[in-house]
Design a protein around this motif. Structure first.
Motif, short mmCIF file in Angstrom:
data_model
loop_
_atom_site.label_atom_id
_atom_site.label_comp_id
_atom_site.label_asym_id
_atom_site.label_seq_id
_atom_site.Cartn_x
_atom_site.Cartn_y
_atom_site.Cartn_z
N CYS A 169 0.88 -1.18 0.00
CA CYS A 169 0.00 0.00 0.00
C CYS A 169 0.91 1.22 0.00
CB CYS A 169 -0.91 -0.02 1.23
SG CYS A 169 -2.00 1.42 1.39
N HIS A 171 2.24 5.17 -0.88
CA HIS A 171 1.72 6.54 -0.89
C HIS A 171 2.79 7.50 -1.40
CE1 HIS A 171 -1.84 5.55 1.64
NE2 HIS A 171 -1.01 4.66 2.18
N ALA A 187 6.38 6.54 -8.62
CA ALA A 187 5.16 5.85 -8.19
C ALA A 187 4.58 5.02 -9.33
CB ALA A 187 4.13 6.88 -7.71
N ARG A 188 4.53 5.59 -10.52
CA ARG A 188 3.99 4.86 -11.68
C ARG A 188 4.88 3.66 -12.02
NH1 ARG A 188 2.85 10.22 -13.33
NH2 ARG A 188 4.82 10.34 -14.50
N GLU A 191 4.13 0.93 -9.48
CA GLU A 191 2.82 0.35 -9.77
C GLU A 191 2.90 -0.60 -10.96
OE1 GLU A 191 -1.70 2.04 -9.89
OE2 GLU A 191 -0.22 3.14 -11.07
N ASP A 192 3.61 -0.19 -12.00
CA ASP A 192 3.73 -1.01 -13.20
C ASP A 192 4.52 -2.29 -12.91
OD1 ASP A 192 3.36 -1.28 -16.12
OD2 ASP A 192 5.54 -1.13 -16.20
N LEU A 194 4.81 -3.89 -10.01
CA LEU A 194 4.00 -4.79 -9.20
C LEU A 194 2.92 -5.47 -10.04
CD1 LEU A 194 3.59 -2.58 -6.01
CD2 LEU A 194 4.99 -4.64 -6.23
N ARG A 195 2.32 -4.70 -10.93
CA ARG A 195 1.27 -5.26 -11.79
C ARG A 195 1.85 -6.33 -12.71
NH1 ARG A 195 0.09 -4.33 -16.82
NH2 ARG A 195 1.44 -2.48 -16.90
N SER A 202 -2.06 -4.99 -4.27
CA SER A 202 -1.32 -3.77 -4.01
C SER A 202 -2.02 -2.56 -4.59
CB SER A 202 0.09 -3.88 -4.59
OG SER A 202 0.82 -4.88 -3.91
N SER A 203 -1.72 -1.41 -4.01
CA SER A 203 -2.22 -0.14 -4.51
C SER A 203 -1.11 0.90 -4.38
CB SER A 203 -3.46 0.31 -3.72
OG SER A 203 -3.11 0.58 -2.36
N VAL A 204 -1.06 1.81 -5.34
CA VAL A 204 -0.12 2.92 -5.32
C VAL A 204 -0.93 4.20 -5.50
CG1 VAL A 204 1.88 4.00 -6.41
CG2 VAL A 204 1.74 1.50 -6.28
N THR A 205 -0.96 5.02 -4.46
CA THR A 205 -1.75 6.25 -4.48
C THR A 205 -0.84 7.46 -4.59
OG1 THR A 205 -3.46 5.22 -3.10
CG2 THR A 205 -3.45 7.63 -3.23
#
Length: 261
Positions: A169, A171, A187-188, A191-192, A194-195, A202-205
């Motif tokens: 999670c 931030h 951050a991007r 996120e990429d 992990l995906r 998971s989440s990336v805010t």
């Protein structure tokens, strides 16, 4: 405050100072010579809190205290061994001379210490430099179940495959200018990664209108947030954003350390 899936914001923030003042010094690692601070009941689900580049400051202890008020056992490894950066130049020096692989090893030792105390599950939260180390620690330790990194990632400390099964999670702040480490581009990229690794938990805010260190409700070591912005370029504290991030973080930790399988 008992462990709960819901955050009582007023009680959460009111209880912080007393919780952080109740921190006790501990030693862990094979020789019990890695220093740290512990809060909360031993044997409860546990969270490792990793310091910013300044060191284990009052702000870091307050962050840890907030988590401890919800019923978690919390351990803060002192990676600088008692040293504190009193200004940005000294903090930069301390971080620059830190042996990051050794620090990841000490975080793994912290997780082992908490498991030996009886913690059924262990998670990790980190801020700035600590955010990067939180991801590294989660990747390296079989005992760390999930990670919450705030505005920091070092892609050399882990491979995507190491985090494929670890809930994350993350931030970040939209106005963070630390390119490649904490900016929206970093951050991007996280996120990429992990995906593509198949991580579905998971989440990336990227929080709008805030920058680096947006969780800090104190400008220390500066006299004011205006001075901090002038010296470091960080926008001032935004209470609403910080509270929203805390709520998300505590819900995530509760889900994966208490109710998760």
């Amino acid at each position: 405050m008992a462990l709960s899936s819901k955050l009582n914001t007023r009680a959460f923030f009111a209880a912080t100072k007393s919780a952080s003042r109740n921190a006790t010094r501990v030693g862990f690692g094979p020789s019990k010579d890695v220093p740290g601070f512990a809060m909360g009941p031993a044997g409860a689900p546990a969270v490792i809190v990793v310091q910013e580049w300044w060191g284990v400051t009052e702000q870091v202890l307050d962050h840890a205290g907030r988590i401890a008020t919800t019923g978690f056992r919390v351990l803060i490894p002192d990676l600088y061994k008692g040293k504190i950066g009193v200004d940005a130049e000294e903090a930069h020096h301390l971080m620059g001379t830190l042996d990051f692989p050794k620090a990841v090893g000490e975080i793994c030792d912290a997780a082992s210490f908490l498991k030996a105390e009886g913690a059924p599950k262990v998670g990790i939260v980190g801020f700035c430099m600590g955010g990067a180390l939180a991801l590294g620690g989660a990747a390296a330790s079989k005992d760390i179940r999930c990670a919450v990194p705030f505005y920091g990632v070092n892609f050399e400390l882990f491979t995507p495959e190491q985090l494929a099964s670890k809930p994350v999670c993350a931030h970040f702040g939209e106005a963070d200018a630390m390119a490649g480490f904490a900016d929206p581009g970093a951050a991007r990229k996280l996120e990429d990664m992990l995906r593509k690794a198949g991580n579905t938990q998971s989440s990336v805010t990227v929080h709008p209108k805030v920058g680096h260190a947006f969780m800090n409700d104190s400008p220390a070591p500066f006299a004011s947030f205006d001075e901090r912005q002038q010296k470091l370029g960080f926008p001032p504290y935004d209470e609403r954003t910080a509270q929203a991030a805390w709520s998300t973080t505590l819900s995530f930790l509760t889900k994966h350390l208490i109710f998760g399988s």
